[in-house]
Design a protein around this motif. Structure first.
Motif, PDB file in Angstrom:
ATOM      1  N   LYS A  85      48.138  37.364  50.983  1.00 44.71           N
ATOM      2  CA  LYS A  85      48.943  37.164  49.848  1.00 44.71           C
ATOM      3  C   LYS A  85      50.536  37.528  50.363  1.00 44.71           C
ATOM      4  CE  LYS A  85      45.775  39.642  46.525  1.00 44.71           C
ATOM      5  NZ  LYS A  85      45.647  40.963  45.758  1.00 44.71           N
ATOM      6  N   GLU A  91      51.763  37.112  44.139  1.00 40.65           N
ATOM      7  CA  GLU A  91      50.273  36.900  43.712  1.00 40.65           C
ATOM      8  C   GLU A  91      49.841  35.908  42.785  1.00 40.65           C
ATOM      9  OE1 GLU A  91      46.460  38.464  42.970  1.00 40.65           O
ATOM     10  OE2 GLU A  91      48.189  39.461  44.074  1.00 40.65           O
ATOM     11  N   THR A  92      51.000  35.125  42.286  1.00 34.48           N
ATOM     12  CA  THR A  92      50.533  33.785  41.378  1.00 34.48           C
ATOM     13  C   THR A  92      50.233  32.776  42.431  1.00 34.48           C
ATOM     14  OG1 THR A  92      52.293  34.588  39.752  1.00 34.48           O
ATOM     15  CG2 THR A  92      51.678  32.359  39.965  1.00 34.48           C
ATOM     16  N   GLN A  95      46.822  33.540  43.774  1.00 36.76           N
ATOM     17  CA  GLN A  95      45.738  33.206  42.739  1.00 36.76           C
ATOM     18  C   GLN A  95      45.546  31.633  42.473  1.00 36.76           C
ATOM     19  OE1 GLN A  95      43.372  35.096  41.712  1.00 36.76           O
ATOM     20  NE2 GLN A  95      44.340  37.219  42.613  1.00 36.76           N
ATOM     21  N   SER A  99      41.889  29.754  44.008  1.00 38.90           N
ATOM     22  CA  SER A  99      41.148  29.751  42.899  1.00 38.90           C
ATOM     23  C   SER A  99      39.779  29.163  42.985  1.00 38.90           C
ATOM     24  CB  SER A  99      41.960  29.099  41.627  1.00 38.90           C
ATOM     25  OG  SER A  99      42.185  27.668  42.264  1.00 38.90           O
ATOM     26  N   LYS A 102      37.438  31.377  47.809  1.00 38.58           N
ATOM     27  CA  LYS A 102      37.992  32.686  48.128  1.00 38.58           C
ATOM     28  C   LYS A 102      38.077  32.960  49.652  1.00 38.58           C
ATOM     29  CE  LYS A 102      37.459  33.717  44.012  1.00 38.58           C
ATOM     30  NZ  LYS A 102      38.864  33.961  43.379  1.00 38.58           N
TER      31      LYS A 102
END
Length: 505
Positions: A85, A91-92, A95, A99, A102
């Motif tokens: 992160k 965060e955007t 993600q 997506s 993981k």
């Protein structure tokens, strides 16, 4: 008359029928004979059919799981998520990127042993372990190790793209640590991505380490988590806006594990012998200088026929080689390459390595490039296949062959990087350091290695394969440097291609 004609026709049909029946019976007898040959012995090429030996019956290998363990052992390492992160800056972005995949935060190591197959006997379960000197160490049950990647929730992943570096230290080697000031690597795991969340490990004895016979058969397994979810194979400019390149610098270990099956180290094929040439000219970047025995202005080993000049640096890039690089090749070595000046080799005769070969003649030019394509944040962008750089290799060799038609060209392969040797704390204090390793990875260098190997085969250029011994030598880098190797490693490389006996260190 009609009746007599009919009788002759019937007799003819009967004859034809008998002939056909005889041929059919003969074919049945032939097929029966063939089947007997298959069943009882073997059919040789005398009848135009490939030899088949029934005594060598092939059966499918059978494996059984004998143990599993997780790394880290207690629970997933959630710091991996926190680190990534920070790497992606928000965060955007995190993600968005993760997506579909993981991050790997834990792995399960699965150890299996080969069971005896029908007709093969007990010997099928045995495999031999070797040391760096290729002498037999011991015989043990043949095993194989597999990594199963897992996400932060403990789910088994079904997608590849992770980069690991596995090391095994036998307890005997750990006991010798004070002699070397470090642990002696017994074997390194070569990793095959199965693209389904699992990774096959093949352990190979580390080259030219201390004599390892006999080993104790148990020790420490160390696994470095490098990249996850394909980050290591990303090319510019995909990570330019990230804080760093996404290398995890995470290590997990398990002690007192049974040794895996270890294959012997095999030196690369000698595709060219430099000792046969009057002059061997090394032309390239700092990695080329090091391989040929020079660091900056200092020679730490010298072969009597080798000539090494300055570090070309980025001038070997595809957007610059036609200009500055070729000008310097002519300026530094043109007279020797054209044959207008005799080769003198090293004028400084201190610490010269002599191959004691007579009758040497001709000039060989050693080229090689990879670091600036794979690692640099400078210069033109590359696609994921490095298409422009691959074309550069072809164009450069074609240009030199036309310019210096009597010169033999050889090509040095990329060497393997080991980012885990970098001191992360010190590197993070200098953005230049983090930028330098932003795109550095085993996956990228291995891709360039395979691409260059293919090109050199097509162009009939001798290829100095340095990938395998460098990959298996994580402890022989210069201090904190994931790209350049220590002088002994480089001297070892060049001794191979000078026809000298393999050193044993």
């Amino acid at each position: 008359a009609a009746t007599e004609s009919q009788m002759r026709g019937q007799r003819m049909i009967g004859v034809i029928f008998l002939l056909a029946l005889g041929m059919f019976v003969s074919m049945l007898q032939y097929e029966s004979t063939i089947m007997q040959l298959f069943a009882t012995d073997m059919l040789t090429s005398k009848v135009g059919i490939a030899t088949i030996d029934k005594s060598k019956k092939k059966t499918q290998e059978k494996w059984e799981t004998i143990r599993t363990f997780k790394l880290p052992s207690e629970q997933p390492d959630v710091t991996v998520v926190e680190r990534l992160k920070r790497t992606t800056r928000n965060e955007t972005e995190y993600q968005r990127f993760f997506s579909r995949c993981k991050p790997t935060t834990q792995v399960e190591i699965i150890e299996e042993r080969l069971l005896a197959n029908d007709g093969d006997g007990e010997g099928a379960t045995k495999s031999t372990l070797y040391g760096s000197n290729s002498s037999t160490l011991s015989t043990k049950t043949r095993t194989r190790w597999t990594i199963q990647s897992m996400d932060e929730n403990g789910n088994l992943k079904q997608i590849g793209g992770d980069e690991y570096f596995p090391i095994f230290y036998d307890n005997k080697q750990l006991a010798k640590n004070p002699m070397y000031g470090r642990d002696i690597v017994t074997a390194v795991g070569k990793v095959t991505d199965n693209n389904d969340g699992t990774y096959a490990l093949t352990f190979v004895a580390a080259p030219y380490e201390a004599d390892m016979s006999p080993l104790l058969g148990s020790g420490t397994f160390e696994l470095w988590f490098g990249y996850t979810c394909g980050i290591g194979r990303m090319t510019r400019p995909s990570k330019d806006h990230w804080l760093d390149g996404g290398f995890l610098f995470t290590k997990h270990s398990r002690h007192n594990v049974t040794s895996p099956s270890i294959e012997p180290f095999r030196a690369p094929e000698v595709t060219i012998d430099f000792s046969k040439f009057s002059s061997a000219i090394c032309f390239g970047d700092s990695v080329m200088q090091n391989v040929c025995g020079k660091a900056w202005a200092t020679y730490y080993f010298k072969f009597d026929n080798m000539i090494v000049n300055e570090n070309l640096g980025s001038e070997i890039r595809r957007d610059q080689w036609r200009g500055e690089a070729m000008q310097k090749l002519d300026e530094w070595h043109g007279a020797v390459l054209n044959g207008t000046e005799a080769s003198v080799g090293h004028r400084d005769k201190r610490n010269i390595i002599s191959t004691s070969r007579t009758g040497r003649q001709g000039v060989v030019l050693l080229l090689g490039s990879a670091a600036w394509e794979g690692y640099s944040n400078l210069g033109p962008l590359e696609d994921e296949n490095f298409s422009d750089s691959v074309q550069m290799y072809k164009d450069m060799i074609g240009h030199i062959r036309v310019t210096y038609p009597n010169v033999t060209i050889a090509w040095r392969s990329p060497t393997a990087p080991h980012l885990h040797v970098v001191n992360e704390e010190l590197c993070r204090k200098k953005q230049e350091c983090m930028d330098r390793i932003r795109y550095e990875s085993v996956a990228t260098m291995q891709y360039l290695f395979e691409a260059q190997k293919t090109v050199m085969r097509q162009l009939d250029v001798p290829f100095l394969d340095m990938w395998n011994p460098s990959y298996l030598s994580p402890t022989w880098h210069m201090a904190g440097d994931s790209t350049h190797f220590h002088k002994w490693q480089n001297q070892y490389f060049m001794e191979i291609f000078h026809g000298l006996p393999l050193p044993h260190r």
